[in-house]
Design an enzyme around this catalytic site. Structure first.
Site, PDB file in Angstrom:
ATOM      1  CD  GLU A  21      -2.102  -2.163   0.831  1.00 46.78           C
ATOM      2  OE1 GLU A  21      -1.369  -2.805   1.600  1.00 46.78           O
ATOM      3  OE2 GLU A  21      -2.703  -2.671  -0.123  1.00 46.78           O
ATOM      4  CG  ASP A  30      -5.699  -4.681  -1.040  1.00 45.61           C
ATOM      5  OD1 ASP A  30      -4.586  -5.212  -1.203  1.00 45.61           O
ATOM      6  OD2 ASP A  30      -6.160  -4.431   0.086  1.00 45.61           O
ATOM      7  CE  LYS A  56      -6.637  -8.827   1.172  1.00 46.77           C
ATOM      8  NZ  LYS A  56      -6.124  -7.439   1.119  1.00 46.77           N
TER       9      LYS A  56
END
Ligand code: PQQ
Length: 682
Positions: free
Chosen positions: A184, A305, A332
């Site tokens: 990030e 992400d 994810k």
């Protein structure tokens, strides 16, 4: 696009035991995932659905911190090793809980500024009389397993960049393998191998290409670079390997889970698209050299992400009547993947949670068929499932070869992805290229309640052969613990309600629970000593969801001192009562700023403060709630902390390089306004 819901069907397909989980056949738990196959399955069978009612606390050890504890404990030669916040390592007698030694690697608390997701650590590795641990400031440290005396301490990162380590090292052929985090913040991901005898670095494999002008490290990087556009290296590129690995000794392949792009927004990172290898991929490497063997990319052109750093499990499954050596992952992005682990060929993929970014994974090409609106880049905002928390985050799942099921701690947290129109790259800082304020949950109270219900968590028993759910248990909150399953037919999971719960492996019936006083995110393990089976788990509510949304969730746990808790049949120990500090809520200064000032303050807050202090300035309780801070009284008091770092020794770093006095004024106006709004936590 409508959400694709998972249908529930009740017929499990039992499959063969794995051939690679040799280590799980021992009575201890000497490797992170139970064995190299990372099944998190214990072969012990003393505790069963019939007697689990008699499970009680054998002992508990107070870890002395009230932040997130994510560690998998290891048990070797009667000693249990666990890590706590800021990388403290504890060695305890596994039978009695007596402290053998503790080791503090003295991590500089100002490194907190580089942490996306709490000052956590997922555990140590053991090899040859040594305990090896990564640290938040990017070191790998070995200590003597008997005494805790430091043996070597090496820096594994470029310290001028915001790298961190939260993951557990893995040991393969006398090498400690470690990755890092920071995608990030603009880093370039890699994994490295170190000689366990002296900490000498043996190889490093980058997961994304660097600046072509400097030449590529290997053929895999040259190949990867063809899938990137623009000047991606200026932004680091991302691809951090911050958690999962697995190893197959027979094929001699090390599997590494690779993370998201940096910045998330692909239209900034690699304008014009491209797959951006090896983001969001499982990469297979030769553990002796770090040489690339194959990869499978779960999310080409990653922009959400969507890390593929989630737990990976090796097993042998009967697929179309043939035994296949597979690697399984629920990354994810919401799809469960079964992949041939010798070649990287996709065998099957199915969504295990509702998803609305892709309709399915094409079985021919192995690629997702995207829903065009989901590629938000420079387009309109898009409300998506899963969001950046994923359909499954780092909390390990478990494969039970007897039931043939994978038990997955899943979450449903929708998120609005929106282009940050004012994006400019800030060296070393939060750089996602998304408008964080849009990702914030709504502040209107009515809407807010609606969102609370839409945010969910479950324990899902998944049949990996048939690719479908067999049973699921609904939790009160999304962020729950990792999972253990046992040959006794029991599944253990801690949860946000501060309970450790036992379920029947075949049908999910709730059999037993224990109130731990604070939430559990860490995974349980099991071991046997002197003929008795033990279950161990660390309590300690925390991690990224806890920090950002924990204060908003109904039934989310109160923070409290983390402990290592160990259970056995007939155990009768009691946890000491937690003394709860009552939160002082002084009347905040009156809110006098106009709406524009408050909105600007929120924008700054959402891109600098929210990941620790919580959405809408509602703290999880793990970190001080700024609405009740005495520092709000004057602009100068706030500047001393925010700009000059007056509290940096406690983990609140100086933001001088990023924020001005005027910014602090805007932040103060927003926080005062939030304090006067009186949104109640939970
Ligand atoms: N860590 C957690 C946690 O411990 O609760 C959750 C996450 C991380 C994420 O959801 C991440 O995306 C994430 N990403 C990185 C990265 O991109 O480098 C690192 C980490 C980390 O090291 O904890 C997390």
């Amino acid at each position: 696009a409508s959400l694709l819901l998972v249908a529930c069907d009740k017929t499990p397909t039992p499959s063969k035991a794995s051939d690679v989980s040799a280590d799980t056949a021992t009575q201890e738990w000497s490797k992170h995932g139970g064995g190299d196959a990372e099944q998190r399955f214990s072969p012990l069978r003393q505790i069963t659905p019939e007697n689990v009612d008699n499970l009680g606390l054998a002992w508990a050890f107070d870890l002395g911190v009230s932040r997130g504890i994510e560690a998998t404990p290891l048990v070797v030669d009667g000693v249990i090793y666990v890590t706590a916040t800021w990388n403290k390592v504890f060695a305890l007698d596994a039978k009695t809980g007596a402290l053998r030694w503790q080791f503090d690697p003295q991590v500089d608390r100002s490194k907190g500024a580089d942490l996306c997701c709490d000052a956590v650590n997922r555990g140590v590795a053991y090899s040859d009389g040594k305990i090896i641990t990564g640290t938040i400031d990017g070191r790998l440290v070995a200590v003597d397993a008997k005494t805790g005396t430091k043996l070597w301490d090496v820096i594994t990162v470029d310290q001028s960049k915001p790298y961190t380590i939260t993951g557990a090292p893995r040991i393969v052929n006398g090498k400690a393998i470690i990755g890092n985090g920071g995608a990030e913040y603009g880093v370039r991901g890699y994994v490295s191998a170190y000689d366990i005898n002296n900490g000498e670095m043996l190889w490093r494999f980058y997961t994304v290409p660097g600046n072509p002008e400097n030449g590529f490290e290997n053929a895999a990087m040259a190949k990867a670079a063809e899938t990137w556009k623009g000047e991606w290296w200026k932004y680091g590129g991302g691809g951090t390997a911050w958690d999962s690995m697995a190893y197959d000794p027979e094929l001699d392949l090390l599997y590494v889970g690779v993370g998201n792009g940096s910045p998330w927004n692909q239209s900034i990172r690699s304008p014009g698209g491209g797959d951006n290898l090896y983001l969001s991929s499982i990469v297979a490497l030769r553990p002796d050299t770090g040489e690339y063997v194959w990869h499978y990319q779960t999310t080409p052109g990653e922009t959400w992400d969507y890390t593929a750093t989630q737990h990976m499990i090796l097993a042998e499954l009967d697929i179309d009547g043939e035994p296949r050596k597979v690697i399984m992952q629920a990354p994810k992005n919401g799809f469960f993947y079964v992949i041939d682990r010798a070649t990287g060929e996709l065998l099957s993929a199915k969504n295990y949670v509702p998803v609305n970014w892709a309709s399915h994974i094409d079985s021919e090409t192995g690629r997702p068929v995207e829903i065009p609106e989901a590629r938000w880049g420079s387009k309109a905002p898009y409300l998506q499932l899963p969001g950046p928390m994923g359909g499954h985050n780092w909390h390990p799942m478990s494969f039970n070869p007897a039931s043939g099921l994978v038990y997955i701690p899943v979450l449903e947290t929708p998120y609005i992805y929106a282009n940050d129109e004012e994006f400019s790259y800030k060296e070393g800082r939060w750089n996602t290229g998304s408008d964080s304020a849009m990702g914030s949950l709504p502040s209107d109270l009515a809407q807010f309640k609606a969102v609370k219900v839409a945010v969910k968590g479950r324990l899902l028993a998944w049949d990996p052969v048939r690719q479908g759910p067999v049973w699921q248990v609904e939790h009160n909150s999304p962020w729950n613990g990792g999972v253990l399953s046992t040959a006794g037919g029991v599944v253990f999971q801690g949860n946000a309600d501060a309970k450790l719960v036992a379920y029947r492996a075949d049908n999910g019936e709730r059999l037993w629970d224990f109130f731990a006083q604070t939430g559990i995110v860490a995974p349980p393990i099991s071991y046997e000593l002197d003929g008795e089976q033990y279950i161990a788990v660390a309590s300690g509510w925390g991690g990224v969801f806890a920090l950002v949304y924990g204060g908003l969730m109904p039934a989310a746990s109160d923070p409290g001192v983390g402990r290592l808790m160990v259970f056995k049949l007939g155990g009768s120990a009691k946890l000491s009562e937690l003394s709860k500090a009552s939160i002082q809520k002084p009347t905040p200064p009156p809110s006098t700023a106009d709406a524009i000032t408050v909105a600007k303050g929120k924008q700054l807050y959402d891109s600098n403060c929210v990941v620790c202090h919580g959405d809408h300035v509602i703290s999880s309780g793990l970190i001080p709630d700024l609405r009740w801070s005495p520092l709000l009284a004057t602009a100068e008091a706030m500047q001393a902390v925010v700009l000059d770092g007056a509290l940096s020794s406690r983990g609140m770093p100086a933001f001088k390089a990023l924020l001005s006095k005027e910014d602090v004024g805007l932040l103060r106006a927003y926080i005062i306004s939030a304090a006067n709004d009186g949104l109640e936590a939970k």
